[in-house]
Design an enzyme around this catalytic site. Sequence first.
Site, PDB file in Angstrom:
ATOM      1  N   LYS A 262       6.078  -4.162  -3.796  1.00 47.27           N
ATOM      2  CA  LYS A 262       7.518  -3.961  -3.621  1.00 47.27           C
ATOM      3  C   LYS A 262       7.974  -4.169  -2.174  1.00 47.27           C
ATOM      4  O   LYS A 262       8.923  -4.880  -1.920  1.00 47.27           O
ATOM      5  CB  LYS A 262       7.871  -2.548  -4.104  1.00 47.27           C
ATOM      6  CG  LYS A 262       9.350  -2.203  -4.010  1.00 47.27           C
ATOM      7  CD  LYS A 262      10.138  -2.946  -5.061  1.00 47.27           C
ATOM      8  CE  LYS A 262      11.609  -2.641  -5.004  1.00 47.27           C
ATOM      9  NZ  LYS A 262      12.387  -3.680  -5.713  1.00 47.27           N
TER      10      LYS A 262
ATOM     11  N   ARG B  22       3.982  -0.103  -4.758  1.00 48.71           N
ATOM     12  CA  ARG B  22       3.788  -0.631  -3.403  1.00 48.71           C
ATOM     13  C   ARG B  22       2.526  -1.486  -3.286  1.00 48.71           C
ATOM     14  O   ARG B  22       2.315  -2.154  -2.264  1.00 48.71           O
ATOM     15  CB  ARG B  22       3.705   0.521  -2.404  1.00 48.71           C
ATOM     16  CG  ARG B  22       4.920   1.419  -2.399  1.00 48.71           C
ATOM     17  CD  ARG B  22       4.756   2.506  -1.377  1.00 48.71           C
ATOM     18  NE  ARG B  22       4.720   1.941  -0.050  1.00 48.71           N
ATOM     19  CZ  ARG B  22       5.769   1.732   0.720  1.00 48.71           C
ATOM     20  NH1 ARG B  22       6.962   2.053   0.289  1.00 48.71           N
ATOM     21  NH2 ARG B  22       5.647   1.214   1.916  1.00 48.71           N
TER      22      ARG B  22
ATOM     23  N   TRP C 228      -2.691  -2.903  -1.651  1.00 50.62           N
ATOM     24  CA  TRP C 228      -2.364  -4.327  -1.787  1.00 50.62           C
ATOM     25  C   TRP C 228      -3.225  -5.017  -0.733  1.00 50.62           C
ATOM     26  O   TRP C 228      -3.011  -4.835   0.462  1.00 50.62           O
ATOM     27  CB  TRP C 228      -0.875  -4.558  -1.531  1.00 50.62           C
ATOM     28  CG  TRP C 228      -0.438  -5.957  -1.825  1.00 50.62           C
ATOM     29  CD1 TRP C 228       0.014  -6.432  -3.023  1.00 50.62           C
ATOM     30  CD2 TRP C 228      -0.389  -7.062  -0.913  1.00 50.62           C
ATOM     31  NE1 TRP C 228       0.323  -7.766  -2.911  1.00 50.62           N
ATOM     32  CE2 TRP C 228       0.087  -8.185  -1.623  1.00 50.62           C
ATOM     33  CE3 TRP C 228      -0.718  -7.220   0.433  1.00 50.62           C
ATOM     34  CZ2 TRP C 228       0.246  -9.431  -1.043  1.00 50.62           C
ATOM     35  CZ3 TRP C 228      -0.558  -8.468   1.014  1.00 50.62           C
ATOM     36  CH2 TRP C 228      -0.072  -9.562   0.276  1.00 50.62           C
TER      37      TRP C 228
ATOM     38  N   CYS D 154       0.827  -1.209   0.000  1.00 48.66           N
ATOM     39  CA  CYS D 154       0.000   0.000   0.000  1.00 48.66           C
ATOM     40  C   CYS D 154       0.860   1.257   0.000  1.00 48.66           C
ATOM     41  O   CYS D 154       1.886   1.325   0.670  1.00 48.66           O
ATOM     42  CB  CYS D 154      -0.954   0.084   1.184  1.00 48.66           C
ATOM     43  SG  CYS D 154      -2.062  -1.303   1.304  1.00 48.66           S
TER      44      CYS D 154
ATOM     45  N   GLU E 278      18.171 -17.383  -6.932  1.00 45.10           N
ATOM     46  CA  GLU E 278      17.778 -16.030  -7.352  1.00 45.10           C
ATOM     47  C   GLU E 278      17.297 -16.026  -8.819  1.00 45.10           C
ATOM     48  O   GLU E 278      16.307 -15.367  -9.145  1.00 45.10           O
ATOM     49  CB  GLU E 278      18.971 -15.075  -7.148  1.00 45.10           C
ATOM     50  CG  GLU E 278      18.771 -13.643  -7.617  1.00 45.10           C
ATOM     51  CD  GLU E 278      17.627 -12.892  -6.945  1.00 45.10           C
ATOM     52  OE1 GLU E 278      17.062 -13.391  -5.967  1.00 45.10           O
ATOM     53  OE2 GLU E 278      17.269 -11.817  -7.441  1.00 45.10           O
TER      54      GLU E 278
ATOM     55  N   ASN F 189      -1.992   2.110   5.707  1.00 40.81           N
ATOM     56  CA  ASN F 189      -1.120   1.018   5.271  1.00 40.81           C
ATOM     57  C   ASN F 189      -0.771   0.214   6.517  1.00 40.81           C
ATOM     58  O   ASN F 189      -0.267   0.782   7.491  1.00 40.81           O
ATOM     59  CB  ASN F 189       0.143   1.603   4.624  1.00 40.81           C
ATOM     60  CG  ASN F 189       1.209   0.552   4.377  1.00 40.81           C
ATOM     61  OD1 ASN F 189       0.906  -0.632   4.265  1.00 40.81           O
ATOM     62  ND2 ASN F 189       2.455   0.980   4.305  1.00 40.81           N
ATOM     63  N   GLY F 190      -1.044  -1.082   6.496  1.00 38.39           N
ATOM     64  CA  GLY F 190      -0.739  -1.920   7.667  1.00 38.39           C
ATOM     65  C   GLY F 190      -1.918  -2.828   7.976  1.00 38.39           C
ATOM     66  O   GLY F 190      -2.795  -3.033   7.127  1.00 38.39           O
TER      67      GLY F 190
ATOM     68  N   LYS G 202      13.593 -14.849  -9.924  1.00 38.30           N
ATOM     69  CA  LYS G 202      13.328 -13.784 -10.904  1.00 38.30           C
ATOM     70  C   LYS G 202      12.357 -14.280 -11.952  1.00 38.30           C
ATOM     71  O   LYS G 202      11.420 -13.592 -12.309  1.00 38.30           O
ATOM     72  CB  LYS G 202      14.619 -13.327 -11.610  1.00 38.30           C
ATOM     73  CG  LYS G 202      15.560 -12.419 -10.877  1.00 38.30           C
ATOM     74  CD  LYS G 202      15.048 -11.044 -10.559  1.00 38.30           C
ATOM     75  CE  LYS G 202      14.287 -11.050  -9.271  1.00 38.30           C
ATOM     76  NZ  LYS G 202      15.004 -10.778  -8.059  1.00 38.30           N
TER      77      LYS G 202
ATOM     78  N   GLU H 168       8.709 -14.828 -10.474  1.00 42.80           N
ATOM     79  CA  GLU H 168       7.926 -13.671 -10.020  1.00 42.80           C
ATOM     80  C   GLU H 168       7.456 -12.771 -11.152  1.00 42.80           C
ATOM     81  O   GLU H 168       6.418 -12.131 -11.020  1.00 42.80           O
ATOM     82  CB  GLU H 168       8.641 -12.878  -8.914  1.00 42.80           C
ATOM     83  CG  GLU H 168       9.830 -12.048  -9.319  1.00 42.80           C
ATOM     84  CD  GLU H 168      10.399 -11.229  -8.150  1.00 42.80           C
ATOM     85  OE1 GLU H 168      11.616 -11.039  -8.111  1.00 42.80           O
ATOM     86  OE2 GLU H 168       9.620 -10.779  -7.295  1.00 42.80           O
TER      87      GLU H 168
ATOM     88  N   HIS I 100      19.423 -36.616  -5.601  1.00 38.75           N
ATOM     89  CA  HIS I 100      18.642 -36.984  -4.414  1.00 38.75           C
ATOM     90  C   HIS I 100      17.154 -36.715  -4.620  1.00 38.75           C
ATOM     91  O   HIS I 100      16.393 -36.683  -3.657  1.00 38.75           O
ATOM     92  CB  HIS I 100      19.156 -36.221  -3.188  1.00 38.75           C
ATOM     93  CG  HIS I 100      20.583 -36.550  -2.881  1.00 38.75           C
ATOM     94  ND1 HIS I 100      20.954 -37.714  -2.263  1.00 38.75           N
ATOM     95  CD2 HIS I 100      21.726 -35.880  -3.170  1.00 38.75           C
ATOM     96  CE1 HIS I 100      22.278 -37.751  -2.158  1.00 38.75           C
ATOM     97  NE2 HIS I 100      22.764 -36.642  -2.706  1.00 38.75           N
TER      98      HIS I 100
HETATM   99  O1  M6R Z   1      13.106  -4.500   0.768  1.00 37.97           O
HETATM  100  P1  M6R Z   1      13.704  -5.854   1.039  1.00 37.97           P
HETATM  101  O2  M6R Z   1      15.036  -6.021   0.410  1.00 37.97           O
HETATM  102  O3  M6R Z   1      13.712  -6.192   2.495  1.00 37.97           O
HETATM  103  O4  M6R Z   1      12.714  -6.861   0.327  1.00 37.97           O
HETATM  104  C1  M6R Z   1      12.903  -8.236   0.439  1.00 37.97           C
HETATM  105  C2  M6R Z   1      12.047  -9.010  -0.545  1.00 37.97           C
HETATM  106  O5  M6R Z   1      10.704  -8.705  -0.355  1.00 37.97           O
HETATM  107  C3  M6R Z   1      12.417  -8.707  -1.996  1.00 37.97           C
HETATM  108  O6  M6R Z   1      13.766  -8.958  -2.255  1.00 37.97           O
HETATM  109  C4  M6R Z   1      11.551  -9.578  -2.949  1.00 37.97           C
HETATM  110  O7  M6R Z   1      11.872 -10.919  -2.796  1.00 37.97           O
HETATM  111  C5  M6R Z   1      11.728  -9.147  -4.410  1.00 37.97           C
HETATM  112  N1  M6R Z   1      10.443  -9.034  -5.037  1.00 37.97           N
HETATM  113  C6  M6R Z   1      12.502 -10.112  -5.220  1.00 37.97           C
HETATM  114  O8  M6R Z   1      12.671  -9.686  -6.528  1.00 37.97           O
END
Ligand code: M6R
Length: 623
Positions: A618, A28, A77, A2, A497, A103-104, A501, A504, A520
């Site tokens: 984000k 956000r 969100w 949010c 990672e 927000n929260g 990527k 997501e 395994h």
């Molecule tokens: O702001 P932060 O680095 O603490 O965020 C951590 C994760 O939420 C963030 O890296 C998330 O996994 C990304 N969407 C990955 O691309």
Amino acid sequence: MCGIIGYTGTKRDVVKVLINGLKRLEYRGYDSCGSAVLNCEGKIELDRVKGRVDLLVQRVLEKNYKNVSCGIAHTRWATHGIPAEENAHPHTDCRNEIVVVHNGIIENYLELKTELNKHDFKSETDTEVIPHLIEELINQNLRKEVIIKSEFLQPVFFKAFIDVVSKLKGSFALAVMWSKVPGVILAARRFSPLVIGVGEEEFFVSSDVAGFLEYTKKTYFVDDDEIVFLDPKNIAFFDINGKKKNKEISLISWDIKMAEKGGYRHFMIKEIFEQDIGFENTIMRRVLPVDSNLFERETGISDNDLKSFSHIHFVGCGTAYHACLCGKYLFESFGIAADADLASEFPYRQNVLDKNALVCVITQSGETADTLEAVRIAKRNGNKIFAIVNVVGSTVSREANWVLYTHCGPEIAVASTKAFTSQLAALYVLLLHIAYKRDKLLITKAREYAKELIEIPKVIRKIFKSEEYIKKIVDDVSDKNDFLYTARGINYPIALEGALKLKEISYLHAEGYAAGEMKHGPIAIINEGMPVVAISLSTSDLELMRSNIEEVKARGAKVIALCDDVSSKYVRADWKIIVPKVSEWFSPVTSVIPLQIFAYYVAFKKGLDIDKPRNLAKSVTVK
Ligand code: M6R
């Protein structure tokens, strides 16, 4: 999670400020949005839509509001209540006079709602209790005044707001307006980010500085349980008991251009191509033994603190957690014991947490709820916190003992790219300092590493040239639904990672596995034509990786090998992405960038909303 924006002032078109702010904060959260503006006659105009900010913009501009004195807006969100117009913020009281953006999560909203049984609730949200509670308290207080004079209204509103904030449990950043007091915005926070922008006879309230960076760089960071009063001419901060507080203003060094696409189609690809600069800015003048002063001055950490901890415990979420894992491999390769935990799993380890460990949290936003909780748990345990953070003034940066900022500029795309490589850069800086101070690294060797580190931005620029070749691979595999990423040692986190990527932003099934684990179990999923991305650089385990590649090929996999100019001669693969050879412990930087580019072009080919992937936001500021 949010985004909140609010504005009071006479200099600008309030509606435009809200729209621009919402567009910049949309990353956000983006399942619904809304705005409320208050005109000088004391009438609230409320607009809400299910969907993106552009839809709201159309609606609001058509209405052409005049004489607006202040406004608040929100991009959501969803947590409580599905994405729908009636659940979008701002929420109102029964008479549509009090409007609230939040927000929260209000944890005790059900309990509070039962006290409000005469009120007319219109949404499924936790937030809606707030305007009704304020309404309730205002009504009670106003009844006590025999004559309702306008000068009573502002203090009554303020008192009701403070009383409501004290009743709330959970996390919140709030901005509130009441139609009877045009120009006034009240705001508060607990565990959710909130910043104030200061102009000439105008103020902004926002979830982060991006919301107002085009108008001002002067900022106040709101603290937990702090109440803010704003009207066009005045700003005042109070504690939860209503006692006035003094605060220091900060100047933000980010530029609005950094938060714009600058000719790129998406923020993600722009940010991928900013990684040379982000890396360079993060190591600049901080690399021991070439130049160490800045590191000490900025972080304030003493030699004794660098030498005395028992081991280093990295904590983070998502991509930042993958940086934590790289940190573990790096520090252990220099004989410094290290742990890495997902912040959400960290609470389960608190009983065995050694209070002499240095807890190093890694976070781009500095607002991730789980990471923040980890900081608080570790502090309660007596640990010192070293934070690697990108957003200046964020909550983690203010709660940690020492902060090493990554200087990669604002990261807007939901998928983290440049934040990750700048986190690696920060880890190298930290490692060189710690290893050198703890006599794990001779000065001659430290100089050699420092020299190579300084050259890494050039290497990154060379890797950018593989973009066209990667696009061709994407053309060949874009009909596939399952991808496997595999690697060993320090590149194992990069396999995770790379898979993160891809999933997501392209919504494809992708898994990262340690190559040694394949036999395994995971090798069973290999079938004819399945793409396997194998990180096979000239590291100490190249021979083993080569065998792993042969094993998956023998079972029909199509291998995309990530090689360097040396290892490429030893590996058989269907495609080879070749990056410059670097020392093993810098190799995560060279291996991750092609995988980011690959994920980007897969999603691009599918025509997906790359910067705002479905279901994500984000900053994850709720648990
Ligand atoms: O702001 P932060 O680095 O603490 O965020 C951590 C994760 O939420 C963030 O890296 C998330 O996994 C990304 N969407 C990955 O691309």
